[in-house]
Design an enzyme around this catalytic site. Structure first.
Site, mmCIF file in Angstrom:
data_model
loop_
_atom_site.group_PDB
_atom_site.id
_atom_site.type_symbol
_atom_site.label_atom_id
_atom_site.label_comp_id
_atom_site.label_asym_id
_atom_site.label_seq_id
_atom_site.Cartn_x
_atom_site.Cartn_y
_atom_site.Cartn_z
ATOM 1 N N GLU A 287 0.824 -1.203 0.000
ATOM 2 C CA GLU A 287 0.000 0.000 0.000
ATOM 3 C C GLU A 287 0.867 1.267 0.000
ATOM 4 O OE1 GLU A 287 -3.050 -0.196 3.013
ATOM 5 O OE2 GLU A 287 -4.219 1.394 2.106
ATOM 6 N N HIS A 308 5.520 -26.900 -1.178
ATOM 7 C CA HIS A 308 4.746 -27.968 -1.834
ATOM 8 C C HIS A 308 3.577 -27.403 -2.634
ATOM 9 C CE1 HIS A 308 6.936 -31.184 0.314
ATOM 10 N NE2 HIS A 308 7.167 -30.168 1.146
ATOM 11 N N LYS A 422 -14.371 1.780 -3.342
ATOM 12 C CA LYS A 422 -15.382 2.263 -2.391
ATOM 13 C C LYS A 422 -16.444 3.084 -3.121
ATOM 14 C CE LYS A 422 -12.221 2.693 1.516
ATOM 15 N NZ LYS A 422 -11.530 3.615 2.402
HETATM 16 O O1 PA5 Z 1 -3.100 1.795 6.056
HETATM 17 C C1 PA5 Z 1 -4.200 2.276 5.879
HETATM 18 O O2 PA5 Z 1 -4.394 3.497 5.864
HETATM 19 C C2 PA5 Z 1 -5.421 1.399 5.658
HETATM 20 O O3 PA5 Z 1 -5.086 0.063 5.575
HETATM 21 C C3 PA5 Z 1 -6.393 1.564 6.795
HETATM 22 O O4 PA5 Z 1 -5.788 1.152 7.991
HETATM 23 C C4 PA5 Z 1 -7.657 0.761 6.543
HETATM 24 O O5 PA5 Z 1 -8.217 1.117 5.322
HETATM 25 C C5 PA5 Z 1 -8.669 0.988 7.650
HETATM 26 O O6 PA5 Z 1 -8.960 2.333 7.755
HETATM 27 P P1 PA5 Z 1 -9.678 2.917 9.035
HETATM 28 O O7 PA5 Z 1 -8.788 2.672 10.203
HETATM 29 O O8 PA5 Z 1 -9.855 4.363 8.734
HETATM 30 O O9 PA5 Z 1 -10.969 2.185 9.189
#
Ligand code: PA5
Length: 434
Positions: A287, A308, A422
């Site tokens: 990410e 495996h 989203k």
């Molecule tokens: O690293 C990030 O920003 C995301 O993985 C968030 O942690 C995830 O989308 C969850 O978001 P939130 O804590 O706002 O619910």
């Protein structure tokens, strides 16, 4: 105290050690950018000095909340997704007994809000029926659909079971200090809350209450975890020269490999307890770096299990991969291979040997095979699987991720691409405004 070690000498074939060390000044400059807050996404650098700035009082407060929930709940549901649960699950799984849940060790930690599986929620609801449970609801934005949906269902179940007033004492919210629906809801319902600092993004938040509260709830020593992370904060600081700075060396090595055509990094472990450390790492790097049409694709395997299944691909598939292996120096427990008079299975050559010895030879054999097969190998060794070294490992990966993202030229602290699905989902669900 020992520390985690990084070995890169098996990464050299397509790239050279000189190439990596030629990146020293760049990597150092990137680390300085982090330190000075002069790089991209600099309003999200709160994680950088989290370990050394968490106070005894902060930790004691988290521990007190954990103790009181542990005292009254047999099961705790951690509600969160992505960075709001992976760090906690990584540490809890790594340090819990493989069969704790089956042995019904209290409290059992379960998770929700990390998927939208109706069957999953139905089965979780069923499991919780008649049990004394509590909920920790974690969402920085406070508006993420998956955890919000799960929390709505679980909150109702808890209130129906124990009444609103008692439910209020069994629910903790971890969220933004002011914004988001979860903050509004928590204030209105009078829940105990913890703040996720504005300048700490989800995937860098394991050392805030996001990770620390669930980890403490599982009975794991958060002081030691933070102590290990603090040591690594010092060891990877921008004042530490490249040749001694594990985070800079890892970041430079993986970026050189990437430039040479190795587009996929496979994080491998030889201990099933580390499965979720890999999941956390996958998110952290995936990410943070996968943007602007670039970035290493992060994948993970559990060895020897996946030798495996994915072993064939790794050995002989497209040569676009490199491997980073997390190896734990010693197993905590001892299991020896017994001698057998008949030796029908032909395993007497291992009699008297520890299973961990067999595992280590599997690791060495795999490394040789994969390197021979054109898969560069980076190796990270943890002295022991405990809170202290896990703290070191988590911080090491975070620091290296910041440096690596800057070396790649992206902002490692945003995630604009996550919004696309989203928007479509909300439109399809007729959410007002979409
Ligand atoms: O690293 C990030 O920003 C995301 O993985 C968030 O942690 C995830 O989308 C969850 O978001 P939130 O804590 O706002 O619910």
């Amino acid at each position: 105290m020992k520390k985690i070690a990084l070995e890169i000498d098996k990464a050299f074939e397509q790239i050279t050690k000189e190439q990596v060390y030629a990146q020293a000044s760049k990597a150092e400059a990137c680390n300085k950018e982090l330190e000075n807050g002069t790089g991209k996404g600099s309003d999200f650098l709160g994680w950088l000095h989290l370990p050394s700035s968490i106070t005894e009082a902060d930790l004691a407060d988290i521990q007190t909340t954990a103790n009181s929930l542990r005292a009254k709940c047999d099961v705790i549901v951690i509600v969160g997704i992505g960075g709001s649960y992976l760090g906690a699950k990584a540490v809890i799984d790594a340090l819990s007994g493989a069969f704790d849940a089956l042995e019904n060790k209290k409290p059992v930690i379960v998770y929700a809000g990390h998927n939208i599986g109706e069957d999953y929620l139905y089965e979780l609801s069923n499991y919780l029926k008649g049990k004394s449970f509590g909920i920790v609801n974690i969402s920085k934005s406070g508006t993420t659909t998956e955890p919000a949906l799960a929390f709505r269902i679980l909150k109702k179940q808890l209130e129906d079971a124990v009444g609103k007033a008692e439910a209020q004492t069994r629910i903790v919210a971890v969220t933004d200090k002011a914004r988001g629906a979860l903050r509004t809801l928590a204030t209105k319902e009078g829940y105990k809350t913890y703040i996720i600092p504005d300048n700490v993004g989800g995937r860098f938040s394991v050392l805030t209450p996001v990770g620390l509260l669930p980890i403490a709830l599982a009975g794991i020593d958060i002081k030691q975890l933070v102590a290990g992370a603090t040591e690594m904060e010092h060891l990877t600081g921008s004042n530490v020269p490249f040749e001694n700075n594990l985070a800079e060396i890892y970041a430079a090595t993986r970026n050189e490999l990437y430039k040479s055509g190795k587009k996929i990094e496979i994080l491998a472990n030889f201990n099933p307890k580390l499965h979720y450390v890999s999941e956390w790492w996958k998110q952290l790097y995936g990410e943070s770096e996968g943007k602007e049409n670039k970035g290493i694709f992060t994948a993970a395997v559990d060895f020897t299990t996946d030798l495996h299944s994915m072993g064939q691909w790794i050995q002989e598939g497209e040569r676009t991969i490199f491997e980073t292996v997390i190896s734990v120096a010693g197993a905590k427990q001892t299991v020896e291979v017994p001698a057998d008079e008949q030796d029908l299975d032909g395993l007497n050559f291992l009699a008297g040997k520890r299973v961990d010895y067999v595992n280590k030879m599997a690791e060495l054999g795999t490394q040789q095979a994969h390197v021979d097969g054109g898969v560069p190998n980076i190796r990270i060794e943890i002295p022991e699987l405990n809170e202290y070294y896990l703290g070191q490992l988590l911080y090491f990966f975070e620091r290296a991720c910041g440096i690596s993202g800057y070396l790649l030229g992206v902002n490692p602290f945003d995630q604009p691409g996550v919004e696309a699905y989203k928007k479509n989902m909300f439109r399809l669900l007729n959410k007002p405004g979409y």
